[in-house]
Scaffold this motif. Structure first.
Motif, PDB file in Angstrom:
ATOM      1  N   LYS A 159       0.836  -1.210   0.000  1.00 56.62           N
ATOM      2  CA  LYS A 159       0.000   0.000   0.000  1.00 56.62           C
ATOM      3  C   LYS A 159       0.869   1.257   0.000  1.00 56.62           C
ATOM      4  CE  LYS A 159      -4.143   1.844   2.164  1.00 56.62           C
ATOM      5  NZ  LYS A 159      -5.043   1.805   3.336  1.00 56.62           N
ATOM      6  N   ARG A 160       1.969   1.196   0.775  1.00 56.75           N
ATOM      7  CA  ARG A 160       2.867   2.349   0.861  1.00 56.75           C
ATOM      8  C   ARG A 160       3.575   2.631  -0.469  1.00 56.75           C
ATOM      9  NH1 ARG A 160       6.482   1.505   6.021  1.00 56.75           N
ATOM     10  NH2 ARG A 160       5.007  -0.089   6.666  1.00 56.75           N
ATOM     11  N   ILE A 161       3.878   1.549  -1.188  1.00 61.05           N
ATOM     12  CA  ILE A 161       4.528   1.712  -2.497  1.00 61.05           C
ATOM     13  C   ILE A 161       3.529   2.215  -3.531  1.00 61.05           C
ATOM     14  CG2 ILE A 161       5.644   0.485  -4.422  1.00 61.05           C
ATOM     15  CD1 ILE A 161       6.627  -1.551  -2.267  1.00 61.05           C
ATOM     16  N   SER A 162       2.346   1.605  -3.509  1.00 61.73           N
ATOM     17  CA  SER A 162       1.380   1.884  -4.582  1.00 61.73           C
ATOM     18  C   SER A 162       0.615   3.188  -4.401  1.00 61.73           C
ATOM     19  CB  SER A 162       0.393   0.721  -4.723  1.00 61.73           C
ATOM     20  OG  SER A 162      -0.253   0.453  -3.501  1.00 61.73           O
ATOM     21  N   GLU A 163       0.487   3.674  -3.148  1.00 68.43           N
ATOM     22  CA  GLU A 163      -0.297   4.894  -2.907  1.00 68.43           C
ATOM     23  C   GLU A 163       0.177   6.093  -3.728  1.00 68.43           C
ATOM     24  OE1 GLU A 163      -0.632   5.552   1.307  1.00 68.43           O
ATOM     25  OE2 GLU A 163      -2.654   4.699   1.377  1.00 68.43           O
ATOM     26  N   PRO A 164       1.489   6.403  -3.749  1.00 66.44           N
ATOM     27  CA  PRO A 164       1.934   7.554  -4.556  1.00 66.44           C
ATOM     28  C   PRO A 164       1.627   7.381  -6.042  1.00 66.44           C
ATOM     29  CG  PRO A 164       3.709   6.783  -3.117  1.00 66.44           C
ATOM     30  CD  PRO A 164       2.628   5.776  -3.054  1.00 66.44           C
ATOM     31  N   SER A 221      -7.568  -0.608  -5.828  1.00 64.06           N
ATOM     32  CA  SER A 221      -7.863   0.667  -6.500  1.00 64.06           C
ATOM     33  C   SER A 221      -9.033   0.530  -7.461  1.00 64.06           C
ATOM     34  CB  SER A 221      -6.637   1.152  -7.260  1.00 64.06           C
ATOM     35  OG  SER A 221      -5.551   1.281  -6.401  1.00 64.06           O
ATOM     36  N   TYR A 222      -9.071  -0.604  -8.178  1.00 66.85           N
ATOM     37  CA  TYR A 222     -10.175  -0.844  -9.124  1.00 66.85           C
ATOM     38  C   TYR A 222     -11.493  -1.007  -8.366  1.00 66.85           C
ATOM     39  CZ  TYR A 222      -7.201  -1.123 -13.258  1.00 66.85           C
ATOM     40  OH  TYR A 222      -6.348  -0.814 -14.298  1.00 66.85           O
ATOM     41  N   GLU A 268     -12.176   0.310  -5.396  1.00 63.22           N
ATOM     42  CA  GLU A 268     -12.529   1.632  -4.849  1.00 63.22           C
ATOM     43  C   GLU A 268     -13.182   2.528  -5.896  1.00 63.22           C
ATOM     44  OE1 GLU A 268      -8.913   3.119  -3.151  1.00 63.22           O
ATOM     45  OE2 GLU A 268      -8.840   1.476  -1.679  1.00 63.22           O
ATOM     46  N   LYS A 269     -12.767   2.368  -7.146  1.00 64.25           N
ATOM     47  CA  LYS A 269     -13.360   3.168  -8.217  1.00 64.25           C
ATOM     48  C   LYS A 269     -14.624   2.510  -8.788  1.00 64.25           C
ATOM     49  CE  LYS A 269      -9.537   5.979  -9.864  1.00 64.25           C
ATOM     50  NZ  LYS A 269     -10.172   7.257  -9.538  1.00 64.25           N
ATOM     51  N   GLY A 270     -15.024   1.374  -8.180  1.00 63.09           N
ATOM     52  CA  GLY A 270     -16.246   0.685  -8.611  1.00 63.09           C
ATOM     53  C   GLY A 270     -16.106  -0.028  -9.940  1.00 63.09           C
ATOM     54  N   LEU A 271     -14.869  -0.410 -10.284  1.00 59.15           N
ATOM     55  CA  LEU A 271     -14.612  -1.089 -11.559  1.00 59.15           C
ATOM     56  C   LEU A 271     -14.541  -2.593 -11.360  1.00 59.15           C
ATOM     57  CD1 LEU A 271     -11.844   1.258 -13.036  1.00 59.15           C
ATOM     58  CD2 LEU A 271     -14.291   1.296 -13.537  1.00 59.15           C
ATOM     59  N   ALA A 272     -15.155  -3.345 -12.263  1.00 60.53           N
ATOM     60  CA  ALA A 272     -15.141  -4.805 -12.200  1.00 60.53           C
ATOM     61  C   ALA A 272     -13.710  -5.319 -12.367  1.00 60.53           C
ATOM     62  CB  ALA A 272     -16.048  -5.387 -13.282  1.00 60.53           C
ATOM     63  N   PRO A 273     -13.373  -6.459 -11.732  1.00 62.74           N
ATOM     64  CA  PRO A 273     -11.988  -6.959 -11.783  1.00 62.74           C
ATOM     65  C   PRO A 273     -11.496  -7.318 -13.184  1.00 62.74           C
ATOM     66  CG  PRO A 273     -13.454  -8.570 -10.725  1.00 62.74           C
ATOM     67  CD  PRO A 273     -14.218  -7.298 -10.867  1.00 62.74           C
ATOM     68  N   GLU A 274     -12.440  -7.594 -14.107  1.00 63.11           N
ATOM     69  CA  GLU A 274     -12.010  -7.923 -15.477  1.00 63.11           C
ATOM     70  C   GLU A 274     -11.347  -6.741 -16.196  1.00 63.11           C
ATOM     71  OE1 GLU A 274     -16.613  -8.439 -15.558  1.00 63.11           O
ATOM     72  OE2 GLU A 274     -14.978  -8.688 -14.131  1.00 63.11           O
ATOM     73  N   ASN A 275     -11.621  -5.510 -15.726  1.00 54.06           N
ATOM     74  CA  ASN A 275     -10.895  -4.343 -16.262  1.00 54.06           C
ATOM     75  C   ASN A 275      -9.403  -4.462 -15.952  1.00 54.06           C
ATOM     76  OD1 ASN A 275     -13.097  -2.372 -17.209  1.00 54.06           O
ATOM     77  ND2 ASN A 275     -13.781  -2.874 -15.151  1.00 54.06           N
ATOM     78  N   LEU A 276      -9.111  -4.899 -14.715  1.00 54.21           N
ATOM     79  CA  LEU A 276      -7.717  -5.058 -14.293  1.00 54.21           C
ATOM     80  C   LEU A 276      -7.060  -6.236 -15.010  1.00 54.21           C
ATOM     81  CD1 LEU A 276      -5.239  -4.518 -12.524  1.00 54.21           C
ATOM     82  CD2 LEU A 276      -6.374  -5.759 -10.659  1.00 54.21           C
ATOM     83  N   SER A 277      -7.754  -7.381 -15.063  1.00 54.47           N
ATOM     84  CA  SER A 277      -7.151  -8.574 -15.694  1.00 54.47           C
ATOM     85  C   SER A 277      -6.861  -8.322 -17.174  1.00 54.47           C
ATOM     86  CB  SER A 277      -8.054  -9.807 -15.511  1.00 54.47           C
ATOM     87  OG  SER A 277      -9.268  -9.675 -16.206  1.00 54.47           O
ATOM     88  N   ARG A 278      -7.770  -7.598 -17.831  1.00 51.61           N
ATOM     89  CA  ARG A 278      -7.562  -7.264 -19.252  1.00 51.61           C
ATOM     90  C   ARG A 278      -6.347  -6.362 -19.419  1.00 51.61           C
ATOM     91  NH1 ARG A 278     -12.269  -4.139 -22.412  1.00 51.61           N
ATOM     92  NH2 ARG A 278     -11.502  -2.357 -21.229  1.00 51.61           N
ATOM     93  N   THR A 279      -6.214  -5.357 -18.554  1.00 51.98           N
ATOM     94  CA  THR A 279      -5.079  -4.432 -18.641  1.00 51.98           C
ATOM     95  C   THR A 279      -3.760  -5.158 -18.391  1.00 51.98           C
ATOM     96  OG1 THR A 279      -6.542  -2.682 -17.835  1.00 51.98           O
ATOM     97  CG2 THR A 279      -4.198  -2.210 -17.822  1.00 51.98           C
ATOM     98  N   LEU A 280      -3.764  -6.101 -17.436  1.00 51.11           N
ATOM     99  CA  LEU A 280      -2.554  -6.882 -17.134  1.00 51.11           C
ATOM    100  C   LEU A 280      -2.071  -7.639 -18.372  1.00 51.11           C
ATOM    101  CD1 LEU A 280      -3.475  -8.429 -13.646  1.00 51.11           C
ATOM    102  CD2 LEU A 280      -1.963  -6.488 -14.075  1.00 51.11           C
ATOM    103  N   GLU A 281      -3.012  -8.221 -19.116  1.00 51.48           N
ATOM    104  CA  GLU A 281      -2.642  -8.990 -20.309  1.00 51.48           C
ATOM    105  C   GLU A 281      -2.305  -8.069 -21.484  1.00 51.48           C
ATOM    106  OE1 GLU A 281      -2.493 -12.688 -20.953  1.00 51.48           O
ATOM    107  OE2 GLU A 281      -4.610 -13.167 -20.720  1.00 51.48           O
ATOM    108  N   ASP A 282      -3.113  -7.004 -21.649  1.00 50.93           N
ATOM    109  CA  ASP A 282      -2.899  -6.077 -22.764  1.00 50.93           C
ATOM    110  C   ASP A 282      -1.552  -5.360 -22.671  1.00 50.93           C
ATOM    111  OD1 ASP A 282      -5.238  -6.607 -24.101  1.00 50.93           O
ATOM    112  OD2 ASP A 282      -6.355  -4.909 -23.304  1.00 50.93           O
ATOM    113  N   SER A 283      -1.005  -5.272 -21.454  1.00 53.02           N
ATOM    114  CA  SER A 283       0.260  -4.540 -21.300  1.00 53.02           C
ATOM    115  C   SER A 283       1.394  -5.383 -20.728  1.00 53.02           C
ATOM    116  CB  SER A 283       0.040  -3.303 -20.429  1.00 53.02           C
ATOM    117  OG  SER A 283      -0.698  -3.632 -19.277  1.00 53.02           O
ATOM    118  N   GLY A 284       1.079  -6.399 -19.907  1.00 51.53           N
ATOM    119  CA  GLY A 284       2.114  -7.244 -19.315  1.00 51.53           C
ATOM    120  C   GLY A 284       2.523  -8.394 -20.214  1.00 51.53           C
ATOM    121  N   THR A 285       1.543  -9.221 -20.584  1.00 58.81           N
ATOM    122  CA  THR A 285       1.823 -10.426 -21.392  1.00 58.81           C
ATOM    123  C   THR A 285       2.497 -10.082 -22.710  1.00 58.81           C
ATOM    124  OG1 THR A 285      -0.093 -11.567 -20.432  1.00 58.81           O
ATOM    125  CG2 THR A 285       0.752 -12.440 -22.503  1.00 58.81           C
ATOM    126  N   VAL A 286       1.937  -9.125 -23.440  1.00 62.15           N
ATOM    127  CA  VAL A 286       2.365  -8.909 -24.834  1.00 62.15           C
ATOM    128  C   VAL A 286       3.656  -8.108 -24.985  1.00 62.15           C
ATOM    129  CG1 VAL A 286       0.004  -9.113 -25.710  1.00 62.15           C
ATOM    130  CG2 VAL A 286       0.899  -6.851 -25.160  1.00 62.15           C
TER     131      VAL A 286
END
Length: 467
Positions: free
Chosen positions: A344-349, A392-393, A395-413
């Motif tokens: 949390k301390r790392i990610s907050e900023p 964070s997702y 808290e912003k009321g976003l479904a977890p699939e928004n995060l999983s998609r972003t992880l693959e769209d930017s991490g995997t590829v």
């Protein structure tokens, strides 16, 4: 002090890549995660944390990936029976036939996408079909970099969308959603990215007159002589797709697919069963042994084509244990970092910079790419940002699939675009093409993170919780 475990993790992972190269996933990286977790543990204990609370945090972290680990084991079993039954070879056989000599780069991306979808592995696709296609393309005077870009673009599209892929299972496990919801949600960004990629390859390759496909003919010949190739084999994947459409959960769907694969192996490929069991007589005992072995351990089907042999091999459930081991060690690290508040301390900023949905997705994507560059490992680029941004997702009321998609769209590829990343180092060595030579032509890998960020800023297909 919060950054110390992450810095140690990055140093250890980088050193592992230097010492072990591609084999760093066989234990060295798992231990790096455990060592970094131990440092986090010591820091927390020195700051007054209780051992029982830390242990509870680790248990909770590991338990969140239980279904993902069961699915990975089932995928190992399924790939085994689908290879033994000829389902995967049939997919490769029919996929290769769509190669149109006049549109070589376009067709190359489609072929590697089909094979990677069928196998769930970009690595084995690139190392086999990719090499065959590279040889043909070079013989026709095309540059190695542009052919490499087409091969990698297709292979990573297939890998990213395949339920058989370990990263496709890892991302939803980290984000807290299920496999098929994740794949369905990825389609919104991934399919447009791949369509743009295909158009670019069509434009680039349209003037090239490719007249020879001798290597492909040889592969087709070997496949048809080694297996009983039949369209009837597609009944099994069609059945699994229907189960998924009917919203049957992933675990029973994959189990049914595995068992049907085993049954089809006995019906369609008795010659392969006799070859694997080294026997002359087809009976219940031999059939049972071949099917169970294909589910549980390594299966290697030998043909007269060496390039094809590495594609016609699978590790079964046993082959998934390294990934499961990595997940457990990653969740120990993530659990320690989370329960102690270090994460949390790392990610907050970083998270404080993300005021809107668009900036949150952009920050997530940037963090994934950062870990691909610094940690040199595709899995870490999914695991660490996944744990960092999950709250964070919410808290912003976003479904977890928004995060999983972003992880693959930017991490995997993007892992394959970094020369010192395990993926970049491997594919460069396998193809014999420098990373920076193929990088400009890996259109799919370059477009995917841009597409996911664009969708977020424009508010396209950003699913809300309880919506």
């Amino acid at each position: 002090s919060a950054l110390i475990p992450v810095i140690i993790l990055i140093i250890l992972l980088s050193f592992n890549l230097y010492v072990y190269g591609d084999s760093s996933l066989e234990g060295a990286n798992q231990l790096a995660l455990l060592f970094a977790a131990s440092v986090g543990l010591i820091i927390s204990l020195l700051h007054g944390a209780k051992w029982e609370e830390l242990l509870e945090g680790v248990k909770k972290s590991i338990s969140s990936t239980t279904s993902a680990m069961i699915i990975l084991l089932l995928i190992g079993a399924l790939t085994g029976t689908w290879l033994l039954s000829g389902i995967v070879p049939a997919m490769i056989y029919y996929g290769l036939q769509i190669l149109n000599p006049t549109i070589f780069l376009f067709a190359t991306a489609i072929i590697t996408a089909i094979v990677s979808l069928a196998t769930g592995s970009s690595w084995s696709t690139i190392a086999t079909i990719g090499i065959a296609l590279l040889g043909i393309g070079q013989a026709l005077g095309l540059g190695a970099g542009i052919i490499g870009g087409a091969i990698i673009s297709g292979a990573y599209f297939g890998d990213k969308m395949s339920p058989l892929s370990d990263t496709t299972n890892l991302a939803p496990a980290m984000a807290g959603t299920d496999l098929f919801t994740h794949i369905k949600y990825m389609m919104y960004t991934t399919i447009p990215s791949f369509i743009i990629t295909l158009i670019l390859f069509l434009v680039l390759g349209f003037q090239s007159d490719v007249s020879s496909a001798q290597n492909i003919d040889e592969l087709l010949s070997v496949l048809s002589s080694s297996f009983n190739i039949s369209p009837w084999l597609f009944l099994v994947p069609i059945m699994v797709i229907l189960l998924i459409i009917k919203k049957v959960p992933a675990i029973p769907s994959l189990l049914i697919g595995t068992l049907l694969g085993g049954a089809f192996a006995i019906i369609f490929q008795p010659n392969i069963i006799l070859e694997i069991t080294e026997s002359n007589q087809m009976n219940f005992s031999n059939a049972y042994k071949a099917v169970i072995n294909s589910m549980s351990t390594e299966t290697n089907i030998s043909t007269q084509n060496e390039d094809l042999n590495s594609l016609l091999s699978t590790g079964g459930m046993y082959g998934m244990l390294n990934t499961i081991w990595l997940i457990i060690c990653a969740m120990i690290f993530g659990g320690i970092m989370e329960v102690t508040g270090l994460l949390k301390r790392i990610s907050e900023p970083i998270i404080n910079l993300a005021k809107t949905n668009g900036s949150l997705v952009a920050t997530t994507a940037g963090t994934c790419i950062f870990f691909n560059i610094t940690a040199s490992d595709q899995y870490i680029s999914i695991v660490v940002p996944g744990r960092m941004f999950i709250d964070s997702y919410k808290e912003k009321g976003l479904a977890p699939e928004n995060l999983s998609r972003t992880l693959e769209d930017s991490g995997t590829v993007t892992s394959v675009l970094i020369p010192w990343n395990t993926c970049g180092a491997t594919q460069s060595a396998v193809l014999g093409v420098a990373t920076f030579a193929y990088l400009p032509y890996c259109f799919f890998n370059l477009i995917s993170p841009i597409m996911t960020i664009t969708y977020a800023y424009l508010g396209i297909k950003i699913k809300k919780l309880n919506n």
